[in-house]
Design a protein around this motif. Structure first.
Motif, mmCIF file in Angstrom:
data_model
loop_
_atom_site.group_PDB
_atom_site.id
_atom_site.type_symbol
_atom_site.label_atom_id
_atom_site.label_comp_id
_atom_site.label_asym_id
_atom_site.label_seq_id
_atom_site.Cartn_x
_atom_site.Cartn_y
_atom_site.Cartn_z
ATOM 1 N N LEU A 9 1.948 -1.092 4.888
ATOM 2 C CA LEU A 9 1.600 -0.724 3.522
ATOM 3 C C LEU A 9 2.868 -0.681 2.685
ATOM 4 C CD1 LEU A 9 -0.354 0.285 1.338
ATOM 5 C CD2 LEU A 9 0.013 2.608 2.222
ATOM 6 N N ASN A 10 2.912 -1.492 1.641
ATOM 7 C CA ASN A 10 3.985 -1.446 0.650
ATOM 8 C C ASN A 10 3.419 -0.689 -0.540
ATOM 9 O OD1 ASN A 10 6.248 -3.215 1.677
ATOM 10 N ND2 ASN A 10 4.486 -4.555 1.937
ATOM 11 N N THR A 11 4.047 0.452 -0.878
ATOM 12 C CA THR A 11 3.477 1.325 -1.896
ATOM 13 C C THR A 11 4.559 2.061 -2.672
ATOM 14 O OG1 THR A 11 1.963 3.180 -2.270
ATOM 15 C CG2 THR A 11 3.216 3.209 -0.216
ATOM 16 N N ASP A 12 4.185 2.516 -3.856
ATOM 17 C CA ASP A 12 5.088 3.371 -4.628
ATOM 18 C C ASP A 12 4.736 4.844 -4.414
ATOM 19 O OD1 ASP A 12 2.707 3.422 -6.044
ATOM 20 O OD2 ASP A 12 3.574 2.852 -7.955
ATOM 21 N N ALA A 13 3.823 5.122 -3.486
ATOM 22 C CA ALA A 13 3.391 6.488 -3.202
ATOM 23 C C ALA A 13 3.399 6.738 -1.689
ATOM 24 C CB ALA A 13 2.002 6.719 -3.778
ATOM 25 N N VAL A 14 4.576 6.684 -1.088
ATOM 26 C CA VAL A 14 4.684 6.849 0.369
ATOM 27 C C VAL A 14 4.189 8.231 0.796
ATOM 28 C CG1 VAL A 14 6.279 6.958 2.318
ATOM 29 C CG2 VAL A 14 6.533 5.155 0.607
ATOM 30 N N ALA A 15 4.663 9.280 0.151
ATOM 31 C CA ALA A 15 4.274 10.642 0.548
ATOM 32 C C ALA A 15 2.769 10.849 0.403
ATOM 33 C CB ALA A 15 5.043 11.673 -0.262
ATOM 34 N N GLY A 16 2.197 10.406 -0.713
ATOM 35 C CA GLY A 16 0.761 10.545 -0.935
ATOM 36 C C GLY A 16 -0.051 9.735 0.066
ATOM 37 N N SER A 17 0.443 8.544 0.409
ATOM 38 C CA SER A 17 -0.242 7.699 1.387
ATOM 39 C C SER A 17 -0.242 8.356 2.764
ATOM 40 C CB SER A 17 0.424 6.324 1.466
ATOM 41 O OG SER A 17 0.316 5.651 0.234
ATOM 42 N N LYS A 18 0.889 8.933 3.147
ATOM 43 C CA LYS A 18 0.979 9.612 4.438
ATOM 44 C C LYS A 18 -0.003 10.782 4.495
ATOM 45 C CE LYS A 18 5.276 10.339 5.857
ATOM 46 N NZ LYS A 18 6.744 10.522 5.814
ATOM 47 N N LYS A 19 -0.075 11.550 3.416
ATOM 48 C CA LYS A 19 -1.007 12.680 3.382
ATOM 49 C C LYS A 19 -2.445 12.190 3.465
ATOM 50 C CE LYS A 19 -2.465 16.822 0.968
ATOM 51 N NZ LYS A 19 -3.399 17.056 2.039
ATOM 52 N N PHE A 20 -2.799 11.180 2.655
ATOM 53 C CA PHE A 20 -4.166 10.681 2.634
ATOM 54 C C PHE A 20 -4.583 10.143 4.003
ATOM 55 C CE2 PHE A 20 -7.076 7.076 2.221
ATOM 56 C CZ PHE A 20 -8.166 7.694 1.629
ATOM 57 N N TYR A 21 -3.811 9.209 4.558
ATOM 58 C CA TYR A 21 -4.187 8.591 5.832
ATOM 59 C C TYR A 21 -4.079 9.570 7.004
ATOM 60 C CZ TYR A 21 -4.532 4.191 3.369
ATOM 61 O OH TYR A 21 -4.917 3.206 2.499
ATOM 62 N N GLY A 22 -3.156 10.517 6.904
ATOM 63 C CA GLY A 22 -3.081 11.547 7.936
ATOM 64 C C GLY A 22 -4.318 12.432 7.927
ATOM 65 N N ASP A 23 -4.742 12.853 6.726
ATOM 66 C CA ASP A 23 -5.924 13.710 6.606
ATOM 67 C C ASP A 23 -7.210 12.970 6.975
ATOM 68 O OD1 ASP A 23 -4.275 15.746 5.694
ATOM 69 O OD2 ASP A 23 -4.892 15.570 3.584
ATOM 70 N N VAL A 24 -7.361 11.740 6.482
ATOM 71 C CA VAL A 24 -8.616 11.004 6.662
ATOM 72 C C VAL A 24 -8.734 10.378 8.056
ATOM 73 C CG1 VAL A 24 -9.955 9.017 5.828
ATOM 74 C CG2 VAL A 24 -8.887 10.565 4.193
ATOM 75 N N LEU A 25 -7.658 9.774 8.551
ATOM 76 C CA LEU A 25 -7.717 9.039 9.812
ATOM 77 C C LEU A 25 -6.994 9.717 10.973
ATOM 78 C CD1 LEU A 25 -7.176 5.442 8.380
ATOM 79 C CD2 LEU A 25 -9.331 6.543 9.005
ATOM 80 N N GLY A 26 -6.273 10.788 10.692
ATOM 81 C CA GLY A 26 -5.561 11.491 11.744
ATOM 82 C C GLY A 26 -4.304 10.783 12.220
ATOM 83 N N TRP A 27 -3.794 9.855 11.415
ATOM 84 C CA TRP A 27 -2.581 9.130 11.808
ATOM 85 C C TRP A 27 -1.383 10.058 11.802
ATOM 86 C CZ3 TRP A 27 -3.076 4.177 8.290
ATOM 87 C CH2 TRP A 27 -4.067 3.346 8.828
ATOM 88 N N GLN A 28 -0.409 9.754 12.657
ATOM 89 C CA GLN A 28 0.870 10.462 12.680
ATOM 90 C C GLN A 28 1.943 9.496 12.150
ATOM 91 O OE1 GLN A 28 -0.623 9.925 16.021
ATOM 92 N NE2 GLN A 28 -2.119 11.407 15.331
ATOM 93 N N PHE A 29 3.035 10.046 11.671
ATOM 94 C CA PHE A 29 4.073 9.242 11.028
ATOM 95 C C PHE A 29 5.450 9.595 11.573
ATOM 96 C CE2 PHE A 29 0.507 10.026 8.229
ATOM 97 C CZ PHE A 29 0.103 8.730 7.950
ATOM 98 N N VAL A 30 6.265 8.563 11.777
ATOM 99 C CA VAL A 30 7.638 8.738 12.265
ATOM 100 C C VAL A 30 8.555 7.969 11.328
ATOM 101 C CG1 VAL A 30 9.214 8.330 14.179
ATOM 102 C CG2 VAL A 30 6.831 8.920 14.652
ATOM 103 N N ASP A 31 9.412 8.704 10.616
ATOM 104 C CA ASP A 31 10.353 8.081 9.684
ATOM 105 C C ASP A 31 11.637 7.679 10.396
ATOM 106 O OD1 ASP A 31 8.853 8.314 7.228
ATOM 107 O OD2 ASP A 31 9.191 10.466 7.359
ATOM 108 N N ARG A 32 12.117 6.486 10.088
ATOM 109 C CA ARG A 32 13.375 5.975 10.641
ATOM 110 C C ARG A 32 14.244 5.478 9.486
ATOM 111 N NH1 ARG A 32 12.681 8.324 15.050
ATOM 112 N NH2 ARG A 32 11.559 7.337 16.726
ATOM 113 N N PRO A 33 15.536 5.832 9.492
ATOM 114 C CA PRO A 33 16.419 5.358 8.421
ATOM 115 C C PRO A 33 16.620 3.850 8.487
ATOM 116 C CG PRO A 33 17.676 6.533 10.093
ATOM 117 C CD PRO A 33 16.234 6.661 10.476
ATOM 118 N N LEU A 34 16.759 3.245 7.310
ATOM 119 C CA LEU A 34 17.051 1.820 7.204
ATOM 120 C C LEU A 34 18.530 1.616 6.926
ATOM 121 C CD1 LEU A 34 14.093 0.553 4.991
ATOM 122 C CD2 LEU A 34 14.449 0.112 7.426
ATOM 123 N N GLU A 35 19.063 0.572 7.488
ATOM 124 C CA GLU A 35 20.450 0.210 7.204
ATOM 125 C C GLU A 35 20.563 -0.063 5.709
ATOM 126 O OE1 GLU A 35 23.053 -3.291 8.858
ATOM 127 O OE2 GLU A 35 22.067 -2.223 10.510
ATOM 128 N N GLY A 36 21.534 0.524 5.063
ATOM 129 C CA GLY A 36 21.705 0.324 3.632
ATOM 130 C C GLY A 36 20.967 1.341 2.783
#
Length: 77
Positions: A9-36
């Protein structure tokens, strides 16, 4: 046989997307830093990585899901 392997998902609402999909589908999220700078968020369903969420890399692009298809051989597609 070809099948979808990963969804992004390419979005301008990462935090909102994580909350929505976590609440609705029970997905978990793992953030990893990007080079740069910035980060990439992996989506896990039942402990299995199935996709990711990324801040839209191009501001003019729409928010959108992108599906990646795995194939056994590009010659047989």
């Amino acid at each position: 046989m070809s099948k979808f392997e990963f969804f992004e998902l390419n979005t301008d609402a990462v935090a909102g997307s994580k909350k929505f999909y976590g609440d609705v589908l029970g997905w978990q999220f793992v953030d990893r830093p990007l080079e740069g700078g910035g980060s990439y968020c992996f989506i896990h369903a039942g402990g299995i990585p199935i996709g990711g969420i990324l801040e839209r890399p191009m501001p003019e692009a729409p928010n959108a899901w992108l599906g990646y298809v795995g194939v056994g051989s590009i010659d047989t597609v």
